[in-house]
Design a protein around this motif. Structure first.
Motif, mmCIF file in Angstrom:
data_model
loop_
_atom_site.group_PDB
_atom_site.id
_atom_site.type_symbol
_atom_site.label_atom_id
_atom_site.label_comp_id
_atom_site.label_asym_id
_atom_site.label_seq_id
_atom_site.Cartn_x
_atom_site.Cartn_y
_atom_site.Cartn_z
ATOM 1 N N GLY A 1 -14.727 -1.547 0.177
ATOM 2 C CA GLY A 1 -15.021 -2.562 -0.821
ATOM 3 C C GLY A 1 -16.162 -2.179 -1.741
ATOM 4 O O GLY A 1 -16.267 -2.656 -2.865
ATOM 5 N N GLU B 1 -2.848 5.572 0.391
ATOM 6 C CA GLU B 1 -3.876 4.557 0.661
ATOM 7 C C GLU B 1 -4.010 4.306 2.164
ATOM 8 O O GLU B 1 -5.120 4.163 2.678
ATOM 9 C CB GLU B 1 -3.542 3.250 -0.055
ATOM 10 N N SER C 1 -13.933 -8.281 2.767
ATOM 11 C CA SER C 1 -15.012 -7.390 2.355
ATOM 12 C C SER C 1 -16.198 -8.167 1.789
ATOM 13 O O SER C 1 -17.336 -7.927 2.151
ATOM 14 C CB SER C 1 -14.498 -6.387 1.327
ATOM 15 N N ILE D 1 -13.535 -1.833 5.993
ATOM 16 C CA ILE D 1 -13.298 -2.784 4.908
ATOM 17 C C ILE D 1 -14.523 -2.875 4.003
ATOM 18 O O ILE D 1 -14.413 -2.859 2.774
ATOM 19 C CB ILE D 1 -12.925 -4.171 5.467
ATOM 20 N N SER E 1 -8.207 -8.937 1.491
ATOM 21 C CA SER E 1 -8.836 -8.837 0.179
ATOM 22 C C SER E 1 -10.122 -9.652 0.077
ATOM 23 O O SER E 1 -10.979 -9.361 -0.742
ATOM 24 C CB SER E 1 -7.854 -9.283 -0.909
ATOM 25 N N GLU E 2 -10.281 -10.672 0.912
ATOM 26 C CA GLU E 2 -11.482 -11.516 0.892
ATOM 27 C C GLU E 2 -12.485 -11.126 1.969
ATOM 28 O O GLU E 2 -13.657 -11.497 1.890
ATOM 29 C CB GLU E 2 -11.094 -12.985 1.074
ATOM 30 N N GLN F 1 0.821 -1.199 0.000
ATOM 31 C CA GLN F 1 0.000 0.000 0.000
ATOM 32 C C GLN F 1 0.860 1.256 0.000
ATOM 33 O O GLN F 1 1.916 1.298 0.623
ATOM 34 C CB GLN F 1 -0.897 0.021 1.236
ATOM 35 N N GLN G 1 -7.361 4.931 4.482
ATOM 36 C CA GLN G 1 -7.932 3.887 5.339
ATOM 37 C C GLN G 1 -8.030 4.352 6.789
ATOM 38 O O GLN G 1 -9.057 4.140 7.444
ATOM 39 C CB GLN G 1 -7.095 2.613 5.262
ATOM 40 N N PRO H 1 -7.431 -13.403 4.233
ATOM 41 C CA PRO H 1 -6.765 -12.159 3.837
ATOM 42 C C PRO H 1 -7.755 -11.001 3.751
ATOM 43 O O PRO H 1 -8.944 -11.196 3.484
ATOM 44 C CB PRO H 1 -6.169 -12.487 2.471
#
Length: 117
Positions: free
Chosen positions: A36, A6, A101, A32, A98-99, A2, A10, A96
């Motif tokens: 997303g 970013e 959200s 998150i 990324s998953e 990141q 956040q 993770p």
């Protein structure tokens, strides 16, 4: 990896979330979910996202209506010190970011989500 920008976005979004959220949602989980579903961009005037008509909207104003969809927090007799089931699920299964959200979005919409799947 990141970028500094970013990370700042956040951190700013998470700080805008209320301390107490409905359904055991943590500020981090709410951030998150929000990120997303919304593209956030920074200008000299602050953080912005697009509304449904693609108009620029201040994130701090947009978040207020965004979190209402999760319901209201009941405060009578509750301490909010208990960790949510999903937070434990993410931690125990090394899910993770990324998953997270997508999983959180399904859970909040109650779309046949089962925690052990």
């Amino acid at each position: 990896m990141q970028t500094d920008n970013e990370i700042k976005i956040q951190q700013a979004i998470e700080s805008m979330m209320p301390d107490k959220l409905a359904n055991g949602l943590t500020r981090s989980q709410a951030r998150i979910l929000y990120m997303g579903e919304n593209e956030v961009f920074m200008t000299d005037a602050g953080l912005f996202t697009k509304d449904r008509k693609l108009n620029d909207v201040r994130v701090e104003d947009h978040i207020k209506t965004y979190i209402e969809r999760f319901g209201t927090v009941k405060t009578e007799g509750e301490t909010f010190s208990k960790r949510s089931e999903m937070e434990l699920y993410f931690e125990n299964n090394n899910i993770p970011l990324s998953e997270q959200s997508g999983i959180l979005a399904k859970a909040m919409k109650n779309e046949g989500f089962k925690l052990n799947e």
